[in-house]
Scaffold this motif. Sequence first.
Motif, PDB file in Angstrom:
ATOM      1  N   GLN A  64       0.770  -1.188   0.002  1.00 55.56           N
ATOM      2  CA  GLN A  64      -0.041   0.131  -0.006  1.00 55.56           C
ATOM      3  C   GLN A  64       0.950   1.058   0.107  1.00 55.56           C
ATOM      4  OE1 GLN A  64      -3.089   0.606   2.828  1.00 55.56           O
ATOM      5  NE2 GLN A  64      -3.677  -1.585   2.617  1.00 55.56           N
ATOM      6  N   ILE A  65       1.775   1.276   1.003  1.00 57.29           N
ATOM      7  CA  ILE A  65       2.626   2.577   1.077  1.00 57.29           C
ATOM      8  C   ILE A  65       3.430   2.633  -0.538  1.00 57.29           C
ATOM      9  CG2 ILE A  65       4.756   3.457   1.970  1.00 57.29           C
ATOM     10  CD1 ILE A  65       3.914   1.943   4.762  1.00 57.29           C
ATOM     11  N   GLU A  66       3.728   1.474  -0.927  1.00 56.95           N
ATOM     12  CA  GLU A  66       4.581   1.628  -2.331  1.00 56.95           C
ATOM     13  C   GLU A  66       3.737   2.222  -3.202  1.00 56.95           C
ATOM     14  OE1 GLU A  66       6.845  -1.273  -5.543  1.00 56.95           O
ATOM     15  OE2 GLU A  66       6.966  -1.458  -3.500  1.00 56.95           O
ATOM     16  N   PHE A  67       2.409   1.879  -3.365  1.00 54.90           N
ATOM     17  CA  PHE A  67       1.426   2.058  -4.402  1.00 54.90           C
ATOM     18  C   PHE A  67       1.187   3.473  -4.328  1.00 54.90           C
ATOM     19  CE2 PHE A  67      -3.178   2.876  -5.285  1.00 54.90           C
ATOM     20  CZ  PHE A  67      -2.964   2.714  -6.647  1.00 54.90           C
ATOM     21  N   TYR A  68       0.888   4.207  -2.952  1.00 58.50           N
ATOM     22  CA  TYR A  68       0.402   5.660  -2.587  1.00 58.50           C
ATOM     23  C   TYR A  68       1.797   6.315  -3.233  1.00 58.50           C
ATOM     24  CZ  TYR A  68      -3.382   3.944   0.162  1.00 58.50           C
ATOM     25  OH  TYR A  68      -4.467   3.485   0.676  1.00 58.50           O
ATOM     26  N   TYR A  69       2.976   6.047  -2.819  1.00 60.83           N
ATOM     27  CA  TYR A  69       4.139   6.933  -3.094  1.00 60.83           C
ATOM     28  C   TYR A  69       4.453   6.832  -4.764  1.00 60.83           C
ATOM     29  CZ  TYR A  69       5.441   8.039   1.337  1.00 60.83           C
ATOM     30  OH  TYR A  69       5.487   8.705   2.732  1.00 60.83           O
ATOM     31  N   SER A  70       3.981   5.847  -5.339  1.00 58.13           N
ATOM     32  CA  SER A  70       4.205   5.664  -6.730  1.00 58.13           C
ATOM     33  C   SER A  70       3.074   6.425  -7.679  1.00 58.13           C
ATOM     34  CB  SER A  70       4.492   4.137  -7.114  1.00 58.13           C
ATOM     35  OG  SER A  70       3.212   3.582  -7.159  1.00 58.13           O
TER      36      SER A  70
END
Length: 184
Positions: A64-70
């Motif tokens: 989730q964190i990677e998705f939001y930041y990307s």
Amino acid sequence: MGIGLFFTGLSMVISGVVERVRRRKAIEQGFLNDPQALVDMSAMWLVPQYVAGGFAEAFNAIGQIEFYYSEFPRTMSSVASSLFGLGMAVANVLASAVLSTVDRYTKGEGKESWVSSNINKGRYENYYWLLSILSCVNLICFIICSWAYGPCADDVKREDDIEGNELEEISQLRPRTPLRVMPA
């Protein structure tokens, strides 16, 4: 994230199986009316469900964190991390609502609730099975949404680069130099 959702469902299935075994042993040992009694069962039975839960949390949270930041612009990185916290808060409220709903609808005239305060009379394994079904539905919804969302912009750009042979043209412009290892 999908791997994390899969492990969440797996954790609930394992929890249901372990609770069924624990309750059966408690009744066999005569502890039906004694929720404080210690059942002759190893605590190691809990390890598989906690390992699966740990994998679920790790894969899901990092994904989730990677998705939001990307997907968000760099200037909105604090919004991205706030969305993760907001999602966790909403999930906790929904978990409380599911628990209250199960308690309300499973207790009836002379029947114990699935989530009774007497753990040996309650049917927690049914509650875990319900949670595993909800986890499967959640995984299916995730797969549908991720399929509809499509590939990331970087993936599309890479496919265009490969199809347009731009990578070959760029690699021909830059001469390849061998790596040099420095002596120690």
